[in-house]
Design a protein around this motif. Structure first.
Motif, mmCIF file in Angstrom:
data_model
loop_
_atom_site.group_PDB
_atom_site.id
_atom_site.type_symbol
_atom_site.label_atom_id
_atom_site.label_comp_id
_atom_site.label_asym_id
_atom_site.label_seq_id
_atom_site.Cartn_x
_atom_site.Cartn_y
_atom_site.Cartn_z
ATOM 1 N N GLU A 145 4.007 -7.653 15.149
ATOM 2 C CA GLU A 145 3.621 -6.253 15.312
ATOM 3 C C GLU A 145 3.689 -5.464 14.006
ATOM 4 O O GLU A 145 3.283 -4.308 13.956
ATOM 5 N N LYS A 146 4.216 -6.074 12.945
ATOM 6 C CA LYS A 146 4.324 -5.390 11.655
ATOM 7 C C LYS A 146 3.727 -6.264 10.556
ATOM 8 O O LYS A 146 4.333 -6.520 9.518
ATOM 9 N N ALA A 147 2.522 -6.733 10.804
ATOM 10 C CA ALA A 147 1.861 -7.640 9.863
ATOM 11 C C ALA A 147 1.282 -6.871 8.671
ATOM 12 O O ALA A 147 1.072 -5.659 8.733
ATOM 13 N N HIS A 148 1.016 -7.592 7.597
ATOM 14 C CA HIS A 148 0.350 -7.056 6.411
ATOM 15 C C HIS A 148 -0.926 -7.852 6.186
ATOM 16 O O HIS A 148 -0.996 -9.043 6.513
ATOM 17 N N ALA A 149 -1.938 -7.230 5.629
ATOM 18 C CA ALA A 149 -3.207 -7.928 5.390
ATOM 19 C C ALA A 149 -3.861 -7.428 4.119
ATOM 20 O O ALA A 149 -3.590 -6.315 3.650
ATOM 21 N N TRP A 150 -4.733 -8.262 3.555
ATOM 22 C CA TRP A 150 -5.496 -7.886 2.378
ATOM 23 C C TRP A 150 -6.778 -8.707 2.305
ATOM 24 O O TRP A 150 -6.899 -9.742 2.967
ATOM 25 N N ILE A 151 -7.724 -8.228 1.539
ATOM 26 C CA ILE A 151 -9.004 -8.912 1.352
ATOM 27 C C ILE A 151 -9.110 -9.339 -0.093
ATOM 28 O O ILE A 151 -8.831 -8.556 -1.014
ATOM 29 N N VAL A 152 -9.517 -10.580 -0.303
ATOM 30 C CA VAL A 152 -9.580 -11.109 -1.661
ATOM 31 C C VAL A 152 -10.688 -12.152 -1.769
ATOM 32 O O VAL A 152 -11.044 -12.798 -0.775
ATOM 33 N N ARG A 153 -11.234 -12.301 -2.950
ATOM 34 C CA ARG A 153 -12.235 -13.342 -3.182
ATOM 35 C C ARG A 153 -11.526 -14.636 -3.568
ATOM 36 O O ARG A 153 -10.566 -14.628 -4.338
ATOM 37 N N GLY A 154 -12.028 -15.760 -3.021
ATOM 38 C CA GLY A 154 -11.429 -17.059 -3.306
ATOM 39 C C GLY A 154 -12.471 -18.152 -3.303
ATOM 40 O O GLY A 154 -13.650 -17.926 -2.990
ATOM 41 N N LYS A 155 -12.057 -19.344 -3.626
ATOM 42 C CA LYS A 155 -12.946 -20.502 -3.688
ATOM 43 C C LYS A 155 -13.528 -20.811 -2.319
ATOM 44 O O LYS A 155 -12.828 -20.799 -1.313
ATOM 45 N N SER A 156 -14.810 -21.106 -2.288
ATOM 46 C CA SER A 156 -15.464 -21.450 -1.018
ATOM 47 C C SER A 156 -14.859 -22.713 -0.439
ATOM 48 O O SER A 156 -14.485 -23.642 -1.165
#
Length: 358
Positions: free
Chosen positions: A258-269
């Motif tokens: 219920e207290k998760a963290h998230a982010w968006i990032v570019r990475g290897k396919s």
């Protein structure tokens, strides 16, 4: 504070058998021709439409598993055949960034009516982001929670069985910028990821058992099961989107951070099955096909997030990761409730030349 009180009220309403208002955004392609078509949207739609504790106020469509016109036609046909002609279905985004649509405007207007509700997104978040573009304040007083089917832990592959190739995080990758905008906002966001859905497997017997009252659902699921058998060597499929409706109707059978963290990032396919990527709507490069890198939606400890992350979220984020014993049985029991669906609606409503407006 107000948002927390609304979410508590919605939870109490479900427990007290009082209908909760729900808006469904979908890229349903069940019954659409032209190649392999995902069917889990249809399972989730029927699950919510026939739930006694849910009042579906509207359905909106978005590109994804098929082009938006095909999605809209298939969804309107499903609503008609299932006896839910009173539920409006609004055409939405045709591609990433297509935010000014009938669906986004109608969603914004409904949210602006100050009637709180739950948003269940079974596809890309393009329509949702469009509705909130000019009115981000609507998130605070009108959205109890937004349930989306996306996300993964860093390094996790979305593989099936012993296959070396996996699936794309399709809903996120179709319009990662829409997800980024929602992630930067303050909507109470719930993620129902592949990690969760892979713990629920529906085989042919499960589809046939449901098909005793929903012959059509069993019929459109059969080719999907055949694809999973040929592509991944398994005799089942994971009903991804159905886990979004499970969050609403069976949250006691889910374990969530219920207290998760998230982010968006570019990475290897990563290596994914290109069979699906070739028939869904949009550029396959968004899923890493033919290019060196793609975007990822990661959930974990923000301390491990790269500095270059495009968007970060550390509050009001829920990550559902484990299916408790009894969830599959509960879902199948829900879906056995007769909806009046019959196989004939496929040929009646989706045959070439059938009326577009259903």
């Amino acid at each position: 504070m107000a948002g927390a009180l609304r979410r508590l009220a919605s939870l109490l309403a479900l427990r007290c058998a009082v209908a909760v208002d729900v808006w469904i955004d979908t890229d349903n392609s069940a019954g659409v021709g032209g190649g392999v078509r995902d069917v889990d949207d249809a399972w989730a739609l029927l699950h919510l439409l026939n739930a006694k504790d849910v009042h579906v106020v509207a359905v909106s469509t978005v590109f994804g598993n098929a082009d938006v016109d095909a999605v809209t036609k298939a969804t309107r046909a499903l609503l008609k055949a299932a006896g839910h002609t009173g539920v409006p279905c609004f055409r939405g985004a045709a591609h990433a960034g297509d935010r000014n649509t009938t669906a986004s405007r109608r969603l914004r207007a409904h949210l602006d009516s100050k009637t709180s509700m739950t948003l269940v997104s079974l596809g890309a978040l393009t329509n949702v982001a469009g509705a909130l573009d000019t009115r981000p304040d609507l998130q605070e007083y009108a959205v109890d929670e937004l349930i989306a089917v996306a996300g993964r832990r860093p390094g996790a592959a979305l593989t099936v069985g012993d296959s070396e190739t996996g699936l794309a995080d399709l809903n996120f990758e179709k319009d990662w910028e829409a997800f980024a905008d929602v992630l930067r906002g303050f909507t109470y966001l719930v993620l129902a990821p592949f990690e969760l859905s892979r713990q629920v497997a529906f085989a042919r017997d499960d589809a046939l058992a449901v098909g005793e009252t929903r012959n059509w659902l069993a019929a459109v699921t059969a080719p999907w099961l055949d694809f999973w058998s040929s592509e991944f060597g398994v005799d089942y499929f994971h009903p991804f989107d159905l886990l979004a409706s499970a969050r609403l109707l069976h949250r006691n059978l889910l374990e969530c951070d219920e207290k998760a963290h998230a982010w968006i990032v570019r990475g290897k396919s990563e290596a994914i099955t290109e069979t699906i990527a070739s028939v869904v709507e949009g550029d396959a490069s968004a899923h890493g096909v033919g290019v060196a890198s793609k975007m990822y939606l990661h959930v974990g400890d923000l301390k491990g997030a790269p500095v270059a992350a495009t968007a970060k979220r550390k509050r009001h984020l829920v990550y559902c990761h484990t299916a408790r014993p009894g969830l599959k049985a509960a879902l199948l029991e829900d879906l056995k409730t007769d909806s009046g669906l019959r196989r004939t609606w496929i040929t009646d409503n989706l045959r070439p030349g059938a009326p577009r407006e259903l």
